[in-house]
Design a protein around this motif. Structure first.
Motif, PDB file in Angstrom:
ATOM      1  N   GLY A   1     -35.957 -91.798 -15.446  1.00  0.00           N
ATOM      2  CA  GLY A   1     -35.086 -92.889 -15.863  1.00  0.00           C
ATOM      3  C   GLY A   1     -35.709 -93.888 -16.827  1.00  0.00           C
ATOM      4  N   VAL A   2     -35.076 -94.051 -17.975  1.00  0.00           N
ATOM      5  CA  VAL A   2     -35.490 -95.031 -18.972  1.00  0.00           C
ATOM      6  C   VAL A   2     -35.422 -96.450 -18.406  1.00  0.00           C
ATOM      7  CG1 VAL A   2     -34.813 -96.073 -21.189  1.00  0.00           C
ATOM      8  CG2 VAL A   2     -34.860 -93.584 -20.934  1.00  0.00           C
ATOM      9  N   ARG A   3     -34.495 -96.667 -17.469  1.00  0.00           N
ATOM     10  CA  ARG A   3     -34.298 -98.010 -16.925  1.00  0.00           C
ATOM     11  C   ARG A   3     -34.748 -98.126 -15.467  1.00  0.00           C
ATOM     12  NH1 ARG A   3     -28.670-100.594 -18.903  1.00  0.00           N
ATOM     13  NH2 ARG A   3     -29.585-102.275 -17.674  1.00  0.00           N
ATOM     14  N   ASN A   4     -35.556 -97.201 -15.015  1.00  0.00           N
ATOM     15  CA  ASN A   4     -36.038 -97.246 -13.639  1.00  0.00           C
ATOM     16  C   ASN A   4     -37.554 -97.403 -13.628  1.00  0.00           C
ATOM     17  OD1 ASN A   4     -36.692 -96.917 -10.945  1.00  0.00           O
ATOM     18  ND2 ASN A   4     -35.188 -95.303 -10.605  1.00  0.00           N
ATOM     19  N   PRO A   5     -38.072 -98.586 -13.282  1.00  0.00           N
ATOM     20  CA  PRO A   5     -39.517 -98.791 -13.302  1.00  0.00           C
ATOM     21  C   PRO A   5     -40.256 -98.002 -12.229  1.00  0.00           C
ATOM     22  CG  PRO A   5     -38.410-100.733 -12.438  1.00  0.00           C
ATOM     23  CD  PRO A   5     -37.341 -99.824 -12.962  1.00  0.00           C
ATOM     24  N   MET A   6     -39.528 -97.454 -11.248  1.00  0.00           N
ATOM     25  CA  MET A   6     -40.158 -96.574 -10.268  1.00  0.00           C
ATOM     26  C   MET A   6     -40.545 -95.236 -10.904  1.00  0.00           C
ATOM     27  SD  MET A   6     -38.385 -94.934  -6.873  1.00  0.00           S
ATOM     28  CE  MET A   6     -39.063 -93.442  -6.120  1.00  0.00           C
TER      29      MET A   6
ATOM     30  N   TYR B   1     -33.989-101.525 -23.643  1.00  0.00           N
ATOM     31  CA  TYR B   1     -34.310-101.445 -22.220  1.00  0.00           C
ATOM     32  C   TYR B   1     -35.625-100.731 -21.912  1.00  0.00           C
ATOM     33  CZ  TYR B   1     -29.623-103.190 -21.405  1.00  0.00           C
ATOM     34  OH  TYR B   1     -28.500-103.966 -21.390  1.00  0.00           O
ATOM     35  N   GLU B   2     -36.064 -99.816 -22.760  1.00  0.00           N
ATOM     36  CA  GLU B   2     -37.284 -99.071 -22.450  1.00  0.00           C
ATOM     37  C   GLU B   2     -38.516 -99.981 -22.394  1.00  0.00           C
ATOM     38  OE1 GLU B   2     -38.452 -94.499 -23.192  1.00  0.00           O
ATOM     39  OE2 GLU B   2     -38.063 -95.673 -25.000  1.00  0.00           O
ATOM     40  N   PRO B   3     -38.737-100.876 -23.378  1.00  0.00           N
ATOM     41  CA  PRO B   3     -39.884-101.786 -23.266  1.00  0.00           C
ATOM     42  C   PRO B   3     -39.782-102.713 -22.056  1.00  0.00           C
ATOM     43  CG  PRO B   3     -39.050-101.736 -25.521  1.00  0.00           C
ATOM     44  CD  PRO B   3     -38.031-101.041 -24.674  1.00  0.00           C
ATOM     45  N   PHE B   4     -38.565-103.151 -21.736  1.00  0.00           N
ATOM     46  CA  PHE B   4     -38.353-104.005 -20.573  1.00  0.00           C
ATOM     47  C   PHE B   4     -38.745-103.272 -19.295  1.00  0.00           C
ATOM     48  CE2 PHE B   4     -35.174-105.323 -17.264  1.00  0.00           C
ATOM     49  CZ  PHE B   4     -35.748-106.556 -16.975  1.00  0.00           C
ATOM     50  N   THR B   5     -38.304-102.015 -19.161  1.00  0.00           N
ATOM     51  CA  THR B   5     -38.638-101.233 -17.973  1.00  0.00           C
ATOM     52  C   THR B   5     -40.138-101.004 -17.885  1.00  0.00           C
ATOM     53  OG1 THR B   5     -36.505-100.112 -18.136  1.00  0.00           O
ATOM     54  CG2 THR B   5     -38.153 -99.090 -16.723  1.00  0.00           C
ATOM     55  N   HIS B   6     -40.767-100.749 -19.025  1.00  0.00           N
ATOM     56  CA  HIS B   6     -42.221-100.560 -19.025  1.00  0.00           C
ATOM     57  C   HIS B   6     -42.932-101.821 -18.544  1.00  0.00           C
ATOM     58  CE1 HIS B   6     -46.167 -99.110 -20.174  1.00  0.00           C
ATOM     59  NE2 HIS B   6     -46.363-100.232 -20.828  1.00  0.00           N
ATOM     60  N   ALA B   7     -42.440-102.979 -18.944  1.00  0.00           N
ATOM     61  CA  ALA B   7     -43.040-104.242 -18.504  1.00  0.00           C
ATOM     62  C   ALA B   7     -42.924-104.402 -16.992  1.00  0.00           C
ATOM     63  CB  ALA B   7     -42.376-105.420 -19.222  1.00  0.00           C
TER      64      ALA B   7
END
Length: 208
Positions: free
Chosen positions: A86-91, A20-26
């Motif tokens: 948050g690892v899964r929060n792109p904000m 999930y971390e790379p996804f959130t970074h994207a």
């Protein structure tokens, strides 16, 4: 989808983070690109179509409500939906908070998504970050349950977008109240100072 909230071990937490971390970074990069793009109408329309399709696909398998705070079997918190760390929060910037010698600190970078005055950080974002890092200091990194009672900020000057640092520490503890102080700084020194009072909730207090 029914989600299993049972604690996971460290290996499983790391496996999930790697997914999930790379996804959130994207998605975080997408937020920045959304603000700064000068693409034409056709490209924007196509991007909108693709994003809506991806969103619809992701929504076919999701939990009900927010992510919450979960824990590993070793007791490590997983605040992955948090808007600051948050690892899964792109904000989230996100902050990676370090601790030592009674202090918390973090080095981070804020871009276009956090702008208030031109080329400067929105004051509410500064308040968000300081509330969090003062809370980290007051609660010993989350080991003690505390909630923000009050927080007072002094804006010394504009906080420029870009590379920044925040630090916090505990000044004193009086009964159920923990007093913490901290600041945000750039290369030229502090831009915002804060002091806060954090309260131990009734359910976590020692019985009298």
């Amino acid at each position: 989808m029914q989600f299993n909230y049972d604690p996971v071990d460290a290996d499983e937490a790391n496996r999930q983070r790697a997914i999930y971390e790379p996804f959130t970074h994207a998605v975080r990069e997408l937020l920045d690109a959304t603000i700064r793009t000068q693409a034409g109408p056709e490209d924007i329309a196509e991007a909108t179509r693709l994003i809506e399709a991806v969103t619809a696909g992701l929504r076919t398998s999701q939990i009900d409500g927010p992510f919450g705070v979960r824990f590993t079997t070793e007791g490590e918190g997983m605040s992955w939906g948090n808007p600051v760390i948050g690892v899964r929060n792109p904000m989230a910037p996100p902050l990676e908070i370090k601790r030592g010698e009674g202090r918390c600190w973090t080095d981070f970078d804020l871009g276009a998504a956090y702008e208030g005055p031109p080329r400067h950080v929105h004051g509410g974002i500064s308040a968000l970050i300081l509330d969090h890092i003062l809370g980290e200091a007051a609660s010993d990194g989350g080991d003690r349950p505390l909630f923000t009672g009050t927080i007072t900020l002094k804006y010394l000057r504009g906080t420029p977008l870009g590379a920044l640092r925040s630090e916090a520490w505990v000044e004193r503890v009086e009964g159920v109240k923990t007093y913490a102080r901290g600041f945000i700084s750039d290369a030229d020194g502090p831009t915002v100072e804060a002091e806060g009072v954090f309260i131990t909730p009734a359910w976590a207090r020692d019985p009298q």
